[in-house]
Structure formats: C-alpha cells, structure tokens
Design a protein around this motif. Structure first.
Motif, PDB file in Angstrom:
ATOM      1  N   ALA A  37     -16.164 106.061 109.407  1.00  0.00           N
ATOM      2  CA  ALA A  37     -14.704 106.168 109.528  1.00  0.00           C
ATOM      3  C   ALA A  37     -14.321 106.100 111.002  1.00  0.00           C
ATOM      4  O   ALA A  37     -13.422 105.349 111.399  1.00  0.00           O
ATOM      5  CB  ALA A  37     -14.215 107.472 108.899  1.00  0.00           C
ATOM      6  N   MET A  38     -15.027 106.853 111.843  1.00  0.00           N
ATOM      7  CA  MET A  38     -14.688 106.945 113.270  1.00  0.00           C
ATOM      8  C   MET A  38     -14.850 105.621 114.007  1.00  0.00           C
ATOM      9  O   MET A  38     -14.052 105.281 114.876  1.00  0.00           O
ATOM     10  CB  MET A  38     -15.600 107.973 113.963  1.00  0.00           C
ATOM     11  N   THR A  39     -15.930 104.896 113.713  1.00  0.00           N
ATOM     12  CA  THR A  39     -16.257 103.750 114.565  1.00  0.00           C
ATOM     13  C   THR A  39     -16.049 102.398 113.876  1.00  0.00           C
ATOM     14  O   THR A  39     -16.025 101.372 114.548  1.00  0.00           O
ATOM     15  CB  THR A  39     -17.728 103.823 115.039  1.00  0.00           C
ATOM     16  N   ARG A  40     -15.908 102.385 112.542  1.00  0.00           N
ATOM     17  CA  ARG A  40     -15.705 101.124 111.831  1.00  0.00           C
ATOM     18  C   ARG A  40     -14.451 101.136 110.960  1.00  0.00           C
ATOM     19  O   ARG A  40     -14.146 100.147 110.295  1.00  0.00           O
ATOM     20  CB  ARG A  40     -16.929 100.794 110.971  1.00  0.00           C
ATOM     21  N   GLY A  41     -13.725 102.271 110.940  1.00  0.00           N
ATOM     22  CA  GLY A  41     -12.505 102.326 110.140  1.00  0.00           C
ATOM     23  C   GLY A  41     -12.753 102.164 108.653  1.00  0.00           C
ATOM     24  O   GLY A  41     -11.931 101.593 107.944  1.00  0.00           O
ATOM     25  N   VAL A  42     -13.910 102.670 108.185  1.00  0.00           N
ATOM     26  CA  VAL A  42     -14.238 102.585 106.757  1.00  0.00           C
ATOM     27  C   VAL A  42     -14.164 103.991 106.154  1.00  0.00           C
ATOM     28  O   VAL A  42     -14.805 104.913 106.652  1.00  0.00           O
ATOM     29  CB  VAL A  42     -15.660 102.019 106.555  1.00  0.00           C
ATOM     30  N   GLY A  43     -13.373 104.148 105.090  1.00  0.00           N
ATOM     31  CA  GLY A  43     -13.187 105.458 104.462  1.00  0.00           C
ATOM     32  C   GLY A  43     -14.345 105.843 103.562  1.00  0.00           C
ATOM     33  O   GLY A  43     -15.280 105.047 103.347  1.00  0.00           O
ATOM     34  N   LYS A  44     -14.276 107.032 102.985  1.00  0.00           N
ATOM     35  CA  LYS A  44     -15.369 107.574 102.178  1.00  0.00           C
ATOM     36  C   LYS A  44     -15.678 106.679 100.976  1.00  0.00           C
ATOM     37  O   LYS A  44     -16.825 106.543 100.571  1.00  0.00           O
ATOM     38  CB  LYS A  44     -15.022 108.983 101.703  1.00  0.00           C
ATOM     39  N   ASP A  45     -14.649 106.077 100.386  1.00  0.00           N
ATOM     40  CA  ASP A  45     -14.880 105.221  99.218  1.00  0.00           C
ATOM     41  C   ASP A  45     -15.072 103.764  99.619  1.00  0.00           C
ATOM     42  O   ASP A  45     -14.879 102.856  98.807  1.00  0.00           O
ATOM     43  CB  ASP A  45     -13.713 105.357  98.235  1.00  0.00           C
ATOM     44  N   GLY A  46     -15.392 103.531 100.865  1.00  0.00           N
ATOM     45  CA  GLY A  46     -15.641 102.170 101.325  1.00  0.00           C
ATOM     46  C   GLY A  46     -14.378 101.380 101.601  1.00  0.00           C
ATOM     47  O   GLY A  46     -14.448 100.177 101.853  1.00  0.00           O
ATOM     48  N   GLU A  47     -13.201 102.044 101.591  1.00  0.00           N
ATOM     49  CA  GLU A  47     -11.942 101.316 101.817  1.00  0.00           C
ATOM     50  C   GLU A  47     -11.662 101.168 103.313  1.00  0.00           C
ATOM     51  O   GLU A  47     -12.184 101.909 104.134  1.00  0.00           O
ATOM     52  CB  GLU A  47     -10.780 102.033 101.112  1.00  0.00           C
ATOM     53  N   HIS A  48     -10.798 100.182 103.646  1.00  0.00           N
ATOM     54  CA  HIS A  48     -10.349 100.042 105.030  1.00  0.00           C
ATOM     55  C   HIS A  48      -9.401 101.187 105.374  1.00  0.00           C
ATOM     56  O   HIS A  48      -8.521 101.515 104.585  1.00  0.00           O
ATOM     57  CB  HIS A  48      -9.561  98.744 105.202  1.00  0.00           C
ATOM     58  N   LEU A  49      -9.525 101.731 106.582  1.00  0.00           N
ATOM     59  CA  LEU A  49      -8.563 102.723 107.064  1.00  0.00           C
ATOM     60  C   LEU A  49      -7.565 102.026 107.991  1.00  0.00           C
ATOM     61  O   LEU A  49      -7.854 100.968 108.552  1.00  0.00           O
ATOM     62  CB  LEU A  49      -9.281 103.853 107.803  1.00  0.00           C
ATOM     63  N   TYR A  50      -6.398 102.630 108.123  1.00  0.00           N
ATOM     64  CA  TYR A  50      -5.369 102.057 108.992  1.00  0.00           C
ATOM     65  C   TYR A  50      -5.690 102.309 110.466  1.00  0.00           C
ATOM     66  O   TYR A  50      -6.105 103.422 110.829  1.00  0.00           O
ATOM     67  CB  TYR A  50      -4.005 102.677 108.681  1.00  0.00           C
ATOM     68  N   PRO A  51      -5.453 101.307 111.299  1.00  0.00           N
ATOM     69  CA  PRO A  51      -5.752 101.489 112.735  1.00  0.00           C
ATOM     70  C   PRO A  51      -4.786 102.435 113.457  1.00  0.00           C
ATOM     71  O   PRO A  51      -4.927 102.630 114.654  1.00  0.00           O
ATOM     72  CB  PRO A  51      -5.683 100.067 113.305  1.00  0.00           C
ATOM     73  N   SER A  52      -3.823 103.038 112.748  1.00  0.00           N
ATOM     74  CA  SER A  52      -3.042 104.114 113.379  1.00  0.00           C
ATOM     75  C   SER A  52      -3.989 105.293 113.640  1.00  0.00           C
ATOM     76  O   SER A  52      -3.715 106.142 114.480  1.00  0.00           O
ATOM     77  CB  SER A  52      -1.889 104.547 112.488  1.00  0.00           C
ATOM     78  N   PHE A  53      -5.071 105.356 112.909  1.00  0.00           N
ATOM     79  CA  PHE A  53      -6.228 106.215 113.247  1.00  0.00           C
ATOM     80  C   PHE A  53      -6.983 105.388 114.298  1.00  0.00           C
ATOM     81  O   PHE A  53      -7.458 104.300 113.984  1.00  0.00           O
ATOM     82  CB  PHE A  53      -7.031 106.443 111.960  1.00  0.00           C
TER      83      PHE A  53
END
Lengths: 304, 148
Positions: free
Chosen positions: A111-127
C-alpha cells in the motif's frame, strides 16, 4: 464478403481487444515480489517513529479537529478536498476490524510504496504513495513496527465523495502507468551523504512535492516544475515555490530554512501558516541533522 | 462629449482618492499591525538566540507591543476588505469572525501573562517565544493564505 474485407474486419475487432488486454496488463495493480518484504527482521521502533513523523501520517489520518493529545489515534475521517472530489482518509489504527491491525507487513508495504490495497485494488494517489514509493523496505518495516504501538480506534471513515469517472479505481492503473515512479525527482550530487539524505526525506517520506509541485490535468506532476510552487488545492492562495528561484525564500540561507522547520519562524518574523503548520510540527520532531539535510537539498536544487 | 469629460474627471478624482488613502485602507493597516507584531517578535528572538544581550526593558516593550497590537488587529477586517492590496487574509475570517477574534485574544492573553511574570533570562525568553509562536501559527494556519 471478400477475403480482404474479412481480414480487415477481423483486425478491427481484434485490435481493440489486444489493446485492451495490453492496457489491462500494463495497468493492473503491481505489488512487490514477496521476497522484498522478507528477512527484514525485528523492526527498529525508534527509527519507525522518526519515519512516522517524516511521513506526516497524522496530518491526514488523525480524526478531524482531534485535540493535541488525541493526534496519535489514526481514526481517519477528515475531509481532504482535491480537484477530483473529496477524500476521507481511512482508519489506519491497529484495530483489527476498523483499522489495519490484521494486515501483514507485505500488505502494508505494498500500500505504502505501490498504492495497492489489501484486496489487491488500486489506491488513490491522494494517499501520497507516489512519494512513499521511494521509501526503503527497512524504513517501511520500522514504521509498521511503530504503528503497532499506537492506540486502536473503532471509527469507520465515510466513503470518498468522488464524481464519475474518478470513482472508478480501475482507471487509477492509467495514472500509475503515467506517473508512479521511484526514480529521483531532481539531479543532486548523491555522493554527498547529506544531500542524499535530504533527497530521500524530501522526495520520499516527507512528500514535499505533493503540495509544492504543480500538477497537470491528469493529476501528475508538471515536468520541470519540481517544488516550484502550486495552487492551493483547498481553494484560494498559493503554495510557495521552495527552490532557490523562490520570490519568498530564494534569499533564505540554509540555516534560515533549518530554523523555519524547527521553530516555524521565518527570518523576517512571520510564522508558518496554512497546511504547512502540521508539516512544520512534524519536522520539529526530527533529529537536527535531518532538518539540515533537507535544507541542504533545497539549496542544491536548480532555481525554478 | 460633456458627459465623457465629466466621467473622466470623476474617474480621475476617484483614482486620486484611493491613491491618497491607500495607507488607511483596512488591508494596509492590518498588514502594518502584523509587521509591528513581527518586529517585536524579532526583538525577542534576537535575545533567545543570544544574538542580543538579555534586556528586561526590551522584553517588556516587545511583549506590550504584541499584546496591544493584537487587541486592535481584528477591528480591521470590515466587510468589503476581503480582497485587494495583496491581502493574505483568508475568506474564512469572515465566516468564523468569533473564532478569529478568539485566536487574537489568546495571543494577547498569553503576552499579558508573560508581562506579569517577565521572562528573566535568555532561556526564559526562548520558552516565551515557544508559547507565542504557537499562537501565531495557530491563527496563520486557519486564517492567512500565502499568495506567492
């Protein structure tokens, strides 16, 4: 139907399918190989705390208007306005259900370095993982160790309020393809340990560019405008240029910058304001050598 | 023709008026007040950093300037002065005037407390600056917007 026509039709039908397939492959969530997060050993929690302050997690993940003594409860729920809609950063306290207490180091690290969530989803780059992508596996491990020591919260943050098409996570793969990198943002002399440290802090955990660099229409950093100042995403005003070409701080010395990061006072006895207040409070918690490294890096940048 | 000339004269007169009174515009007055607060803070900082010797009179005068200046500072935000003259005042001031005034009063109150128990040496002045600096940035955090 002649052969040529059939072939053509076949091509017309096939091409988009191939393109779509390639696009899917190019833009699918891309976590690290499992080995990246293995063998890191026991986390150094004291270093983890420093990484935590450098990373400024509290600014986004503390509850809205949390009093000073509740700021370490990462309950989530504050509003984060952006040109793409309103985000509500989630609960990242060690609570097993409401927070991220049941995540593994690898899940957290991806999540921190690739923006991938726990279920393998993309996270928003606002993070700001577009900056955190530069963090070392060791720092992520230490940070994860420190975060286990924080209080739990059962709060559930509201869902993000984003209009179509920004509410489609799948499309974020395109953003990542265009903009997510862990390459250096600026060319500084990394043989100088102080500059290298400054570069790591500013471009990585400190995520200074997320506010100080202007963005294009797709939400990526504008080429050649690193830290050159940007409109304020919250509305009016501007986030200042902090390169040596800045109208306001171009003539500050490195020690003026150090003292601003430590105390919040500018050399002409104005004080820090706006969203920089939180950042400055965090910078004040770093070891003096880190503030000096940041100042040295800013002075070494090309003028805007 | 006569009308045009008349309008031109009126416009010029209008220009003249603003030029003459620019320094009295609320935006200019409040910026001047903040500069005064900044200078007083600078005097304290010089002592805290050891660049200037400790001088009780200067400490007293600086704290008095801060406390008196922030008392009148919130009076210079009338409706109509939200923009112009490069003001860095945030529109949120006019939405939360009571809170804005409370933040000014907090700084004023802290400066008065320090006047009553005057910091007695360099370290004391440093600690005082820590208190005051938080009050400055807590208001600048919500109510001042950098424009460049």
């Amino acid at each position: 139907m002649g052969r040529r026509r059939r072939k053509l039709l076949f091509g017309v039908l096939l091409l988009p399918a191939v393109a779509a397939g390639a696009l899917w492959w190019l833009t699918k969530p891309n976590p690290w190989d499992a080995a990246h997060w293995q063998g890191l050993g026991e986390p150094d929690v004291a270093n983890g705390e420093q990484v935590f302050w450098a990373g400024g997690c509290v600014s986004c993940h503390a509850a809205p208007r949390a009093p000073e003594d509740q700021r370490l409860v990462l309950a989530g729920g504050r509003t984060l306005k952006s040109p793409f809609g309103t985000f509500y950063p989630p609960n990242i306290s060690p609570d097993e259900t409401a927070g991220i207490g049941n995540w593994t180091l690898a899940e957290f690290g991806n999540a921190m370095t690739r923006g991938v969530g726990k279920d393998g989803e993309h996270l928003y780059p606002s993070f700001p993982y577009g900056s955190y992508s530069r963090m070392t596996a060791k720092d992520v491990n230490d940070l994860w160790g420190f975060m286990q020591t924080l209080p739990k919260s059962a709060n559930v943050a509201p869902p993000h309020d984003l209009p179509f098409p920004y509410n489609i996570r799948l499309a974020l793969g395109g953003w990542k393809l265009l903009f997510l990198t862990d390459e250096p943002r600026a060319d500084v002399n990394t043989a100088d340990a102080k500059l290298a440290r400054g570069q790591y802090l500013v471009e990585g955990p400190g995520h200074c560019g997320e506010c100080h660099t202007p963005r294009n229409a797709l939400g990526g950093f504008e080429e050649g405008r690193w830290l050159a100042g940007a409109p304020n995403p919250e509305g009016e005003g501007r986030i200042p240029d902090i390169t040596p070409g800045s109208k306001s701080i171009g003539n500050w010395s490195a020690s003026d910058i150090v003292s601003y990061l430590e105390t919040g006072f500018t050399p002409d006895f104005d004080t820090v304001g706006g969203s920089m207040v939180d950042v400055q409070k965090n910078m004040a918690k770093l070891p003096p050598a880190d503030r000096e490294a940041i100042a040295a890096y800013l002075k070494a940048l090309p003028a805007s | 023709m006569r009308v045009r000339a008349f309008m031109l004269a009126a416009a010029l007169a209008g220009l003249g008026v603003t030029a003459v009174t620019a320094a009295d515009e609320p935006q200019a007055v409040r910026q001047q007040l903040m500069k005064k607060v900044g200078q007083a803070t600078g005097a304290l900082s010089g002592i805290a950093k050891g660049e200037k010797p400790y001088d009780a009179e200067i400490v007293k005068a600086s704290l008095a300037t801060i406390s008196e200046t922030v008392k009148v500072f919130p009076n210079h935000f009338p409706a109509g002065s939200e923009t112009g003259m490069e003001t860095e005042a945030s529109p949120k001031i006019w939405e939360n005037m009571e809170d804005f005034k409370a933040k000014a009063a907090k700084l004023g109150g802290d400066a008065e407390k320090l006047l009553a128990e005057l910091p007695a040496d360099q370290a004391g002045v440093g600690a005082a600056l820590g208190v005051l600096g938080k009050d400055c940035s807590s208001c600048h955090e919500s109510y001042r917007l950098k424009k460049d």
